[in-house]
Design an enzyme around this catalytic site. Structure first.
Site, PDB file in Angstrom:
ATOM      1  N   GLU A 190      27.658  14.729  53.481  1.00 44.86           N
ATOM      2  CA  GLU A 190      27.025  14.387  52.211  1.00 44.86           C
ATOM      3  C   GLU A 190      26.441  12.985  52.410  1.00 44.86           C
ATOM      4  OE1 GLU A 190      29.978  14.930  49.194  1.00 44.86           O
ATOM      5  OE2 GLU A 190      28.688  14.013  47.679  1.00 44.86           O
ATOM      6  N   ARG A 193      42.222  16.838  58.962  1.00 48.09           N
ATOM      7  CA  ARG A 193      41.324  15.696  59.117  1.00 48.09           C
ATOM      8  C   ARG A 193      41.994  14.582  59.914  1.00 48.09           C
ATOM      9  NH1 ARG A 193      38.736  13.045  54.877  1.00 48.09           N
ATOM     10  NH2 ARG A 193      38.160  15.055  54.060  1.00 48.09           N
ATOM     11  N   LYS A 235      35.111   7.543  51.872  1.00 50.14           N
ATOM     12  CA  LYS A 235      33.813   6.880  51.721  1.00 50.14           C
ATOM     13  C   LYS A 235      33.784   6.018  50.461  1.00 50.14           C
ATOM     14  CE  LYS A 235      31.315  10.651  52.878  1.00 50.14           C
ATOM     15  NZ  LYS A 235      30.140  11.494  53.090  1.00 50.14           N
TER      16      LYS A 235
HETATM   17  P1  ATP Z   1      35.115  11.647  51.626  1.00 45.70           P
HETATM   18  O1  ATP Z   1      36.255  12.546  51.290  1.00 45.70           O
HETATM   19  O2  ATP Z   1      35.497  10.294  52.061  1.00 45.70           O
HETATM   20  O3  ATP Z   1      34.030  11.646  50.589  1.00 45.70           O
HETATM   21  P2  ATP Z   1      33.891  13.778  52.944  1.00 45.70           P
HETATM   22  O4  ATP Z   1      34.827  14.635  53.705  1.00 45.70           O
HETATM   23  O5  ATP Z   1      33.504  14.250  51.601  1.00 45.70           O
HETATM   24  O6  ATP Z   1      34.460  12.312  52.907  1.00 45.70           O
HETATM   25  P3  ATP Z   1      31.451  14.569  54.078  1.00 45.70           P
HETATM   26  O7  ATP Z   1      30.203  13.822  54.248  1.00 45.70           O
HETATM   27  O8  ATP Z   1      31.471  15.687  53.105  1.00 45.70           O
HETATM   28  O9  ATP Z   1      32.580  13.518  53.760  1.00 45.70           O
HETATM   29  O10 ATP Z   1      31.966  15.078  55.481  1.00 45.70           O
HETATM   30  C1  ATP Z   1      31.185  15.805  56.370  1.00 45.70           C
HETATM   31  C2  ATP Z   1      32.081  16.578  57.272  1.00 45.70           C
HETATM   32  O11 ATP Z   1      32.955  15.709  57.967  1.00 45.70           O
HETATM   33  C3  ATP Z   1      32.918  17.554  56.507  1.00 45.70           C
HETATM   34  O12 ATP Z   1      32.789  18.801  57.133  1.00 45.70           O
HETATM   35  C4  ATP Z   1      34.322  17.040  56.610  1.00 45.70           C
HETATM   36  O13 ATP Z   1      35.206  18.095  56.754  1.00 45.70           O
HETATM   37  C5  ATP Z   1      34.271  16.176  57.867  1.00 45.70           C
HETATM   38  N1  ATP Z   1      35.184  15.048  57.743  1.00 45.70           N
HETATM   39  C6  ATP Z   1      35.155  14.056  56.828  1.00 45.70           C
HETATM   40  N2  ATP Z   1      36.176  13.215  57.001  1.00 45.70           N
HETATM   41  C7  ATP Z   1      36.872  13.663  58.069  1.00 45.70           C
HETATM   42  C8  ATP Z   1      38.046  13.235  58.760  1.00 45.70           C
HETATM   43  N3  ATP Z   1      38.720  12.150  58.381  1.00 45.70           N
HETATM   44  N4  ATP Z   1      38.465  13.951  59.825  1.00 45.70           N
HETATM   45  C9  ATP Z   1      37.800  15.036  60.220  1.00 45.70           C
HETATM   46  N5  ATP Z   1      36.699  15.500  59.613  1.00 45.70           N
HETATM   47  C10 ATP Z   1      36.227  14.836  58.552  1.00 45.70           C
HETATM   48 MG    MG Z   2      32.642  16.078  51.176  1.00 43.19          MG
END
Ligand code: ATP
Ligand code: MG
Length: 566
Positions: free
Chosen positions: A39, A264, A274
């Protein structure tokens, strides 16, 4: 007997095993299509690297492809900056999506069509409850929800209202489109989830075309479906969203990818949400998204982490189904292994102490040969200037050395790396009694090697020429937080209360050997005996700035040794 092929599969992680099996059974006609779907509401961090290396890695290993898709269903400001940074970071990590760059917002029309289909089937309705009421009607984990009073609107009325929602007739938040599933479902995600909300906001790509925007859960499954993704790999918290994605896809009989969840990445001494990273940036608690203390890929890059070390780290941690926290020391271990092989050795003095070689000819400069990387004979040697006045590290001298201190002291002889043996004869102090200068003599017979008479010294120091070295600013970093888990806070406190006040130390007056005048931003070096450093993005010949990437001591190797002894 095991076939080699089977053995290979045994070694694979659980996700790769599924992919390998699917290829064998021809489940997807041999196709492997994965995607990384960020995102664009922030910069990528080391957690994302785990997902990137997993998705792009599987595509590469199984002859498939991996899409980079921006999950941009939520209109927010500054998204273009995030899009650009994400593209840069994934490339920097070494991955390539070819022509497969997609945006969830490009599917808005298709998603709208799917929504109409659901309404026509009596599977979606326009609801006039506001956000708060919707929440109250939803019930809880222990209480079933209540049906919305608008749940049984006739199809024609729903079609009309949804059309008018799209046309902009209603204010933000006044109505939603909801799936008609089951308000008493044990899985709360299935309790008539909202599919569309009204939001009069400009989108970074679709502009003002839309004032209704799809919710993540409605959009996400379709994005994968439209792109005919085979393995939709996501983190564990989406496990109980899977039935909803399945339900949506089934209703419109759309192509159905297989979702696989993994744990994760969490790392000690840092945060990865984020929202929290954005807060650090907005509250100016760090210098920006690429502050070298940030766990963002741009921060790690600026700090001097190599893409190879991050990829290796992701390989070492592997993937599984259990949430855990990885020690930051493991990341640094992978980093050292790589930097040791790849970085040029140079000499720099961070806390200079002047040394005058009394018996060295005034005005003479010798160019001595120094090895660029003992791990890599191909990169050869360079010249380092030696002169009458030098700098050594303050901590390499003690006037009254304790037993185990083998470095320079009055009357003692040591070796200067690539140069000569020197002996300290006199200590000059200022009025406060601080040592400000040493007078030494050198033995010309020891140039670049050992003493012809076989006498030994107990230590070798790094040094730079006082006349020929170049001034530089050096920035030393420590963990951004003092606690392994920064979210471990007392009531009423926030994670920012765990910020490490000593995470940055700036040394404005360091001296580096002149070869470093050629350092380009982000070039990586080992400063002998001090650690790995990298030229800052703002470093130039006019003002050299180096960031310490990591020290030389491998705490992870130490931890492992202890573990093995147990
Ligand atoms: P946040 O929860 O901080 O907003 P997010 O997971 O929503 O982060 P995205 O931009 O949606 O962030 O993430 C893109 C991809 O990265 C998703 O498929 C998510 O599963 C993966 N991802 C995000 N954070 C992690 C992590 N700590 N470890 C492994 N994969 C991750
Ligand atoms: Mg997300």
């Amino acid at each position: 007997m095991e076939t080699p092929e089977k053995e290979e599969i045994v070694k694979l992680d659980f996700i790769r095993s599924i992919v390998a099996e699917d290829i064998k059974t021809n489940k997807w006609d041999g196709r492997v299509v994965t995607r990384f779907p960020p995102e664009p509401n922030g910069y990528l961090h080391i957690g994302h690297a785990k997902s990137i290396c997993l998705n792009f890695g599987i595509a590469a290993e199984f002859n498939g492809r991996c899409h980079l898709r921006f999950d941009d269903t939520n209109p927010a400001k500054e998204e273009q900056e995030y899009v650009n940074s994400i593209i840069e970071d994934v490339r920097w990590l070494g991955w390539d999506w070819g022509e497969h760059l997609y945006y969830g917002s490009d599917y808005f029309d298709q998603m709208y069509e799917y929504a109409i289909q659901l309404i026509k089937k009596g599977k979606a309705y326009v609801c006039d409850l506001n956000a708060e009421e919707t929440r109250q009607y939803r019930g809880s984990l222990t209480q079933p929800g209540k049906d919305s009073p608008y749940r049984n609107r006739p199809v024609e009325e729903n079609l009309d209202l949804f059309e008018r929602m799209k046309a902009g007739e209603f204010p933000d938040g006044s109505r939603t489109l909801r799936a008609k599933i089951d308000m008493a479902h044990v899985n709360m995600n299935m309790r008539d989830p909202v599919m569309y909300r009204i939001l009069h906001a400009s989108h970074h790509r679709s502009g003002d075309k839309w004032c209704i925007y799809p919710m993540y859960d409605w959009a996400h499954g379709f994005e994968d479906s439209i792109e005919t993704v085979t393995h939709s790999i996501c983190t564990l918290e989406f496990e109980n969203h899977r039935p909803l994605y399945d339900w949506f896809l089934d209703q419109v009989e759309a192509y159905h990818p297989q979702q696989i969840e993994f744990a994760r990445l969490n790392l000690t001494y840092t945060v990865m949400s984020k929202r929290k990273l954005l807060q650090l940036v907005q509250d100016k608690l760090v210098s920006g998204w690429d502050d070298p203390r940030m766990p963002t890929l741009s921060g790690l890059r600026r700090r001097g982490y190599s893409p190879a070390s991050i990829r290796e780290f992701c390989k070492v941690i592997g993937v599984n189904k259990f949430n855990s926290t990885i020690d930051f020391a493991l990341l640094d271990h992978c980093l050292r292994e790589d930097l040791n092989k790849t970085s040029a050795r140079v000499m720099a003095v961070l806390n200079p102490l002047k040394v005058v070689i009394d018996n060295y000819p005034e005005g003479q400069v010798e160019e001595l040969d120094a090895v660029n990387n003992p791990e890599d004979p191909n990169v050869g040697t360079r010249k380092v200037p030696f002169s009458k006045e030098l700098y050594i590290e303050q901590e390499d001298f003690m006037e009254e050395p304790p037993k185990k201190f083998f470095r320079l002291a009055p009357g003692r002889e040591v070796r200067l790396r690539y140069a000569y043996f020197i002996t300290c004869n006199e200590v000059v102090k200022d009025e406060q009694g601080n040592v400000v200068e040493l007078h030494c003599t050198y033995d010309p017979a020891t140039r670049g090697g050992d003493a012809p008479d076989g006498r030994r010294v107990k230590s070798t120091l790094h040094w730079v020429s006082a006349e020929k070295s170049v001034k530089a600013e050096v920035r030393l970093y420590d963990h951004l937080f003092t606690k392994e888990n920064p979210d471990d806070v007392e009531e009423g406190q926030s994670f920012t209360d765990n910020l490490n006040p000593n995470s940055l130390e700036i040394l404005p007056e360091c001296y580096v050997e002149p070869s470093l005048l050629e350092a380009k931003p982000l070039d990586r070096y080992q400063f002998e005996r001090l650690g790995y450093f990298c030229a800052d993005k703002a470093s130039s010949r006019e003002k050299l700035i180096f960031n310490r990437t990591v020290g030389l001591r491998d705490t992870w190797a130490k931890i492992q040794k202890k573990e093995n002894k147990k």
